[in-house]
Scaffold this motif. Structure first.
Motif, PDB file in Angstrom:
ATOM      1  N   CYS A 401    -108.451  -3.069  -2.832  1.00  0.00           N
ATOM      2  CA  CYS A 401    -108.878  -2.223  -1.716  1.00  0.00           C
ATOM      3  C   CYS A 401    -107.855  -1.113  -1.488  1.00  0.00           C
ATOM      4  O   CYS A 401    -106.663  -1.372  -1.357  1.00  0.00           O
ATOM      5  CB  CYS A 401    -109.017  -3.094  -0.466  1.00  0.00           C
ATOM      6  SG  CYS A 401    -109.377  -2.155   1.017  1.00  0.00           S
ATOM      7  N   ALA A 403    -107.622   0.552   1.134  1.00  0.00           N
ATOM      8  CA  ALA A 403    -107.217   0.557   2.544  1.00  0.00           C
ATOM      9  C   ALA A 403    -106.182  -0.511   2.836  1.00  0.00           C
ATOM     10  O   ALA A 403    -105.187  -0.246   3.508  1.00  0.00           O
ATOM     11  CB  ALA A 403    -108.432   0.366   3.438  1.00  0.00           C
ATOM     12  N   CYS A 404    -106.398  -1.740   2.322  1.00  0.00           N
ATOM     13  CA  CYS A 404    -105.481  -2.822   2.683  1.00  0.00           C
ATOM     14  C   CYS A 404    -104.763  -3.413   1.482  1.00  0.00           C
ATOM     15  O   CYS A 404    -103.851  -4.218   1.638  1.00  0.00           O
ATOM     16  CB  CYS A 404    -106.230  -3.916   3.437  1.00  0.00           C
ATOM     17  SG  CYS A 404    -107.355  -4.875   2.409  1.00  0.00           S
ATOM     18  N   CYS A 415    -114.884  -4.434   2.038  1.00  0.00           N
ATOM     19  CA  CYS A 415    -113.687  -5.234   1.761  1.00  0.00           C
ATOM     20  C   CYS A 415    -113.651  -6.419   2.718  1.00  0.00           C
ATOM     21  O   CYS A 415    -113.744  -6.254   3.932  1.00  0.00           O
ATOM     22  CB  CYS A 415    -112.426  -4.395   1.931  1.00  0.00           C
ATOM     23  SG  CYS A 415    -110.920  -5.383   1.862  1.00  0.00           S
ATOM     24  N   SER A 417    -111.215  -8.367   3.430  1.00  0.00           N
ATOM     25  CA  SER A 417    -110.018  -8.599   4.244  1.00  0.00           C
ATOM     26  C   SER A 417    -109.821  -7.535   5.324  1.00  0.00           C
ATOM     27  O   SER A 417    -109.246  -7.834   6.362  1.00  0.00           O
ATOM     28  CB  SER A 417    -108.783  -8.731   3.373  1.00  0.00           C
ATOM     29  OG  SER A 417    -108.605  -7.590   2.605  1.00  0.00           O
ATOM     30  N   CYS A 418    -110.290  -6.305   5.097  1.00  0.00           N
ATOM     31  CA  CYS A 418    -110.080  -5.318   6.166  1.00  0.00           C
ATOM     32  C   CYS A 418    -111.382  -4.738   6.707  1.00  0.00           C
ATOM     33  O   CYS A 418    -111.368  -4.023   7.713  1.00  0.00           O
ATOM     34  CB  CYS A 418    -109.153  -4.198   5.698  1.00  0.00           C
ATOM     35  SG  CYS A 418    -109.912  -3.042   4.561  1.00  0.00           S
ATOM     36  N   THR A 423    -114.105   0.861  -0.351  1.00  0.00           N
ATOM     37  CA  THR A 423    -112.688   1.083  -0.679  1.00  0.00           C
ATOM     38  C   THR A 423    -112.237   0.327  -1.927  1.00  0.00           C
ATOM     39  O   THR A 423    -111.112   0.492  -2.355  1.00  0.00           O
ATOM     40  CB  THR A 423    -111.794   0.633   0.490  1.00  0.00           C
ATOM     41  OG1 THR A 423    -112.192  -0.673   0.880  1.00  0.00           O
ATOM     42  CG2 THR A 423    -111.915   1.574   1.671  1.00  0.00           C
TER      43      THR A 423
HETATM   44 ZN   LIG Z   1    -109.401  -3.832   2.445  1.00  0.00          ZN
END
Ligand SMILES: [Zn+2]
Length: 456
Positions: A401, A403-404, A415, A417-418, A423
């Motif tokens: 990802c 982003a994270c 995603c 996790s975030c 992403t």
């Molecule tokens: Zn993420």
């Protein structure tokens, strides 16, 4: 008020006149004796004396007010300084919030609330102070109260969105985000949050509307918007297929691929549907075009499936056709190595892996080398050597990802996790942060989450 006062004075004047007339009609004298003094006078003179006394009394009272007027001015000044003190408390409170001191902020918030008759201003401070102190109910109350004020409603919504997300209540957060979007559809964080929440809820069409509005208002750049739209279309295509409408699914997938052939998900989606519809020739073309801009093992897998070729030696030829457009990419060498391995061409497999790995072969290359050694000559020493190298090898390309930074086994639009949409990129670690410009990176770490267009 003024009219009443005029009437009052008029009534007094009328009464005085009537009294004077009444007295004039009844003349008489007045005699007063006191301590040997004697005063003879008539009533008219006494009355005039009384009126003069009253006027003197009024004049004295006005003079007194003028002289002791200072305390009144002081009282007014006290009101002024009360407001000033209120603003000072407010400023100190905001400074405390900025410094992360919740207790101090709350103290100032309470004082400012008492001193200032401006709830809208003090509410924001109270809400932030409560948040810093972990007082969720207090913060929610303050944010809720802000909704009643036109000026503060938007800020209140922002607070409530954050609070709902922290509480894990996605539905509530989405509702607040929709309200915020209705108020200010041009504010970037609103567009980005609403878009992500709609995507997380699987509301692909609503998300697409939000995205279109964002592109129109230039909150999302045209290029990013294009890639995101393609991924939304991929999801809508999946949805259509699940709903039993394969022709719709293919129309949507074709649109997605036309928009963003560099997105691996768009390529695989279209190719899958084309293979399923028995259109192997079109699927082959799709995969070749996709490989040229963004190669991935899944594409090679589908390409072999489309070819219908089961003869291992001929499968090498199939892969060779696929990779010609992007022959130098590591994925091309790895695809050829795998096909050679399956056909038992150990030498060719080793040669491809050596080219792919270069001086520091990544994990996938080491593992395949171990497999070659195992199957070629069952050389356990060499197998172990390669597996040991795999353990310390530089990390491979994977779905991660932007982003994270989280890694995922398979591609997905959101995603896990975030919660950001679109992403996931097929890339090696360390490229994190290079794909996105710094300002967007900063934005991504905040509430917003927009992917870049390269890679996946
Ligand atoms: Zn993420």
């Amino acid at each position: 008020m003024t009219t009443l006062r005029i009437l009052f004075w008029f009534a007094i004047a009328a009464a005085a006149m009537l009294g004077a007339v009444w007295l004039a009609e009844r003349p008489g004298t007045l005699t007063a004796e006191w301590q040997g003094w004697r005063l003879d006078t008539n009533v008219g003179v006494v009355l005039i004396a009384i009126v003069v006394l009253i006027l003197v009394g009024i004049a004295a009272w006005l003079l007194y007010r003028w002289i002791v007027g200072a305390p009144f001015a002081l009282l007014e000044g006290w009101g002024e300084s009360r407001r000033q003190r209120g603003y000072r408390e407010l400023t100190q409170g905001l400074a405390a919030v900025a410094a992360g001191d919740g207790v101090e902020a709350q103290k100032h918030a309470r004082k400012a609330e008492q001193l200032l008759a401006e709830p809208a201003l003090t509410l924001l401070l109270s809400a932030q102070a409560a948040q810093l102190n972990g007082d969720r109910d207090g913060a929610r109350r303050a944010f809720d109260a802000m909704l009643k004020d036109e000026q503060m409603a938007f800020l209140g919504l922002r607070g409530l969105i954050g609070q709902s997300l922290r509480d894990g209540d996605q539905t509530k957060a989405l509702g607040y985000a929709e309200r915020a979007f209705a108020l200010r559809p041009q504010t970037p964080w609103v567009v980005h949050s609403l878009f992500d929440m709609q995507a997380q809820a699987g509301q692909w069409k609503a998300a697409q509307e939000t995205l279109d509005s964002g592109i129109r208002r230039k909150v999302v750049t045209a290029d990013k918007g294009r890639a995101l739209k393609a991924l939304l279309l991929v999801e809508r295509s999946r949805e259509a297929e699940r709903g039993g409408s394969e022709s719709d699914a293919q129309v949507l997938a074709r649109e997605a691929f036309a928009l963003a052939p560099e997105r691996i998900a768009a390529t695989t989606r279209l190719a899958e549907l084309q293979i399923k519809a028995g259109d192997a020739k079109r699927a082959t073309k799709t995969l070749e075009r996709g490989w040229a801009v963004a190669p991935h093992p899944d594409l090679a897998e589908l390409y072999l499936k489309a070819s219908g070729e089961s003869e291992p030696l001929k499968r090498i030829g199939v892969i060779r056709r696929l990779v010609t457009r992007n022959a130098d990419d590591i994925e091309s060498h790895l695809a050829l190595a795998k096909a050679s391995l399956e056909a038992g061409l150990w030498g060719e497999a080793r040669r491809q892996l050596e080219t792919a790995g270069g001086t520091s072969p990544p994990v996938r290359v080491c593992r395949l080398m171990a497999e070659v050694e195992e199957r070629a000559n069952a050389d356990q020493a060499k197998v172990h050597e390669w597996l040991a190298r795999a353990a310390v090898a530089p990390a491979d390309r994977s779905w991660s990802c932007t982003a994270c930074g989280a890694h995922h086994e398979t591609w997905r639009s959101v995603c896990e996790s975030c919660g950001a949409f679109g992403t996931l990129q097929w890339r090696a670690p360390g490229t994190y942060g290079q794909i996105l410009p710094p300002d967007l990176q900063a934005e991504l770490q905040g509430t917003a989450a927009l992917p870049s267009t390269t890679g996946a």
